[in-house]
Write an enzyme that holds these catalytic residues in place. Structure first.
Site, PDB file in Angstrom:
ATOM      1  N   HIS A   1      39.692  89.626  81.096  1.00  0.00           N
ATOM      2  CA  HIS A   1      39.534  91.046  80.803  1.00  0.00           C
ATOM      3  C   HIS A   1      40.103  91.404  79.432  1.00  0.00           C
ATOM      4  O   HIS A   1      40.914  90.663  78.854  1.00  0.00           O
ATOM      5  CB  HIS A   1      40.196  91.890  81.888  1.00  0.00           C
ATOM      6  CG  HIS A   1      41.687  91.684  81.963  1.00  0.00           C
ATOM      7  ND1 HIS A   1      42.568  92.226  81.054  1.00  0.00           N
ATOM      8  CD2 HIS A   1      42.435  90.989  82.843  1.00  0.00           C
ATOM      9  CE1 HIS A   1      43.798  91.885  81.363  1.00  0.00           C
ATOM     10  NE2 HIS A   1      43.749  91.123  82.449  1.00  0.00           N
TER      11      HIS A   1
ATOM     12  N   GLU B   1      44.476  88.394  90.063  1.00  0.00           N
ATOM     13  CA  GLU B   1      45.533  87.685  89.348  1.00  0.00           C
ATOM     14  C   GLU B   1      46.570  87.159  90.326  1.00  0.00           C
ATOM     15  O   GLU B   1      46.718  87.661  91.444  1.00  0.00           O
ATOM     16  CB  GLU B   1      46.183  88.627  88.325  1.00  0.00           C
ATOM     17  CG  GLU B   1      47.286  88.018  87.472  1.00  0.00           C
ATOM     18  CD  GLU B   1      46.872  86.799  86.664  1.00  0.00           C
ATOM     19  OE1 GLU B   1      46.547  85.750  87.261  1.00  0.00           O
ATOM     20  OE2 GLU B   1      46.899  86.885  85.423  1.00  0.00           O
TER      21      GLU B   1
END
Length: 195
Positions: free
Chosen positions: A9, A82
């Protein structure tokens, strides 16, 4: 054999400051939005038979800003989130080492977060899904440590090597095959290098 494109990202406030971010759902900074938008034209949504993303805002927005919308909108995958940092959420590596000088994420995981074995278990599910997809190319929008761990497992390498695979925001990496063996075809490529 399926190729897997990995996109970390764009920048957030915490990725810029080096703070560990897992469950904290931060938006992209203005710079992060520009980074993600710069992927348009470099990544063509129609080239991918399967589009996956972590459900976190920073990953979903990066995919959308890169042009993955409408019929090419990513399918959210909880397996791509994550690494759960637990007690270390929001701390920098230096701050964590003040508490525990010998800490190593790749070996130790995080207290009240995920262990390396837990991370491997869910990322192995992503790898199986990709390899069994039957499509030529898959793209996954995700996060720095999780994508590095996924790469190590794709290559059948030990997770403790993770620190040797730095991954910048809004970069493209490609996992594939060489002579029938899992291979790293491209790593940490910026937009200028990705095409």
């Amino acid at each position: 054999m399926t190729e897997l494109y990995l996109v970390r990202h764009g920048e957030t406030e915490w990725s810029r400051s080096g703070q560990h971010t897992s469950v904290t759902d931060l938006p992209l900074t203005d710079a992060g939005r520009q980074q993600a938008e710069s992927l348009q034209g470099e990544l063509h949504p129609g080239d991918f038979g399967l589009v996956l993303s972590s459900p976190r805002l920073r990953a979903v927005d990066s995919a959308r800003l890169a042009g993955f919308t409408g019929d090419h909108e990513p399918e959210p995958s909880q397996d791509l989130v994550e690494w759960a940092y637990g007690d270390y959420e929001g701390l920098t590596s230096d701050e964590i080492r003040e508490r525990d000088p010998n800490w190593d994420l790749w070996r130790d995981g995080c207290p009240d977060g995920e262990s390396p074995a837990q991370v491997v278990e869910r990322l192995e599910r992503v790898i199986s899904r990709v390899r069994d997809s039957g499509v030529g190319r898959v793209i996954a929008f995700g996060h720095g440590h999780a994508l590095r761990a996924l790469t190590l497992r794709w290559l059948d390498l030990d997770l403790t090597l993770g620190e040797r695979f730095p991954l910048q925001t809004a970069t493209v990496s490609v996992l594939g095959w060489a002579k029938g063996e899992p291979a790293l075809l491209r790593w940490n490529a910026s937009v200028q290098q990705a095409g």
